[in-house]
Write an enzyme that holds these catalytic residues in place. Structure first.
Site, short mmCIF file in Angstrom:
data_model
loop_
_atom_site.label_atom_id
_atom_site.label_comp_id
_atom_site.label_asym_id
_atom_site.label_seq_id
_atom_site.Cartn_x
_atom_site.Cartn_y
_atom_site.Cartn_z
N GLY A 72 0.85 -1.19 0.00
CA GLY A 72 0.00 0.00 0.00
C GLY A 72 0.87 1.23 0.00
O GLY A 72 0.79 2.07 0.90
N GLU A 95 0.51 -1.23 -4.80
CA GLU A 95 -0.60 -0.29 -4.59
C GLU A 95 -1.81 -0.75 -5.40
O GLU A 95 -1.69 -1.08 -6.58
CB GLU A 95 -0.16 1.11 -5.02
CG GLU A 95 -1.24 2.17 -5.00
CD GLU A 95 -1.90 2.34 -3.65
OE1 GLU A 95 -3.15 2.33 -3.61
OE2 GLU A 95 -1.17 2.48 -2.65
N ILE A 96 -2.98 -0.76 -4.77
CA ILE A 96 -4.18 -1.27 -5.42
C ILE A 96 -4.88 -0.23 -6.30
O ILE A 96 -5.56 -0.59 -7.26
CB ILE A 96 -5.15 -1.82 -4.34
CG1 ILE A 96 -6.26 -2.66 -5.00
CG2 ILE A 96 -5.75 -0.69 -3.51
CD1 ILE A 96 -7.13 -3.39 -3.98
N ASN A 132 -3.28 -6.37 -5.76
CA ASN A 132 -3.94 -6.51 -4.47
C ASN A 132 -3.09 -7.43 -3.61
O ASN A 132 -3.14 -8.65 -3.76
CB ASN A 132 -5.35 -7.08 -4.66
CG ASN A 132 -6.15 -7.11 -3.36
OD1 ASN A 132 -5.59 -7.01 -2.27
ND2 ASN A 132 -7.45 -7.27 -3.46
N ASP A 155 -5.48 1.49 5.49
CA ASP A 155 -6.90 1.81 5.65
C ASP A 155 -7.39 1.24 6.98
O ASP A 155 -7.29 0.03 7.22
CB ASP A 155 -7.69 1.20 4.50
CG ASP A 155 -9.15 1.65 4.46
OD1 ASP A 155 -9.65 2.14 5.49
OD2 ASP A 155 -9.77 1.50 3.40
N GLU A 231 3.68 10.44 2.06
CA GLU A 231 2.79 11.59 1.98
C GLU A 231 1.77 11.59 3.12
O GLU A 231 1.45 12.63 3.69
CB GLU A 231 2.07 11.61 0.63
CG GLU A 231 2.95 12.02 -0.55
CD GLU A 231 3.95 10.95 -0.98
OE1 GLU A 231 4.83 11.27 -1.79
OE2 GLU A 231 3.85 9.81 -0.50
N GLU A 232 1.27 10.41 3.46
CA GLU A 232 0.30 10.31 4.55
C GLU A 232 0.95 10.67 5.88
O GLU A 232 0.36 11.38 6.70
CB GLU A 232 -0.27 8.90 4.61
CG GLU A 232 -1.45 8.73 5.56
CD GLU A 232 -2.67 9.52 5.13
OE1 GLU A 232 -3.43 9.95 6.02
OE2 GLU A 232 -2.86 9.74 3.92
#
Length: 251
Positions: A72, A95-96, A132, A155, A231-232
């Site tokens: 992710g 990354e999905i 995924n 998430d 970034e998060e």
């Protein structure tokens, strides 16, 4: 043979900044998260031997393999940091979200281009694939192949009915243990305390992991980068939010 987003090409490097030469995120906006259970269309290998890693890593050596996996990876900030910190290691971002993975692919291509103009050879040790990881991780990696895995700001799936979608759960932890070598490390970081407690609880309950000590955490050169290389993470720092870190060793 499995094709990759690099093979399919983002050669034009459109939507790039005239100042930095890097892609601009505003052209790649997408929802913050994607449903990992949905039936997305992915091109994935039947087995690890079917992956053409040379399409992703131009300088890969015959005996070399991917050892770091950022699961992710988002917009690739931490992946880029890994490439800079460990130039001799191959790191993959998974990354999905299609637009986000496209951005990372274009970002890496732009960084390689800039490095090449300076007679450098940087960033050829990192790559991104859209997949995924909750479904196809063993299709990419052999048993005990990975040295480090990163789950940064995943998430949280706040609703109780969706907790089963969290990327840390007992079934998936066994898959991660399969591709992670003995002594390998799993790095987790979140700004959601409930998710942090969930992660720690599930990791502690699994027989193949042990949490490393705070002393070992602080001495790991990667630890400081976990807070705002992505970034998060940088957004959490800007908003003066909390960070919850836990690192586990594969035993």
């Amino acid at each position: 043979m499995v094709t990759t987003s690099q093979e399919q090409g983002h050669d034009a490097l459109t939507a790039t900044s005239a100042v930095t030469g890097l892609p601009q995120k505003r052209f790649y906006r997408q929802r913050a998260h994607s449903n990992p259970i949905a039936d997305h269309s992915f091109d994935y290998p039947a087995r690890p031997e079917d992956v053409d890693w040379s399409a992703l890593y131009p300088n890969i050596q015959p005996d070399q393999q991917v050892e770091f996996a950022d699961i992710g990876c988002g917009y690739g900030g931490f992946l880029v940091t890994l490439g800079e910190m460990f130039p001799q290691k191959l790191s993959i971002g998974m990354e999905i979200r299609v637009k986000v993975s496209d951005y990372v692919v274009d970002r890496i291509a732009a960084l390689r281009l800039k490095s090449g103009k300076l007679n450098g050879d940087a960033y050829k040790n990192i790559a991104c694939i859209r997949t995924n990881a909750m479904k196809y991780l063993p299709n990419y990696f052999r048993k005990g192949q990975l040295e480090k895995m990163f789950f940064l700001y995943p998430d949280p799936h706040f609703k109780r009915a969706k907790h089963k979608w969290r990327i840390i759960n007992q079934a998936l932890l066994s898959e991660y243990a399969y591709v992670l070598r003995q002594g390998g490390l799993v790095y987790t970081m979140t700004d959601v305390e409930d998710l942090h407690q969930w992660i720690v609880s599930h990791m502690n309950q699994h027989p193949l992991y042990e949490r490393i000590s705070p002393e070992d955490e602080s001495q790991d050169p990667i630890t400081p980068k976990l807070y705002q290389s992505s970034e998060e993470g940088a957004k959490v720092v800007r908003n003066k939010g909390d960070h919850f870190l836990a690192i586990f060793r594969r035993i």
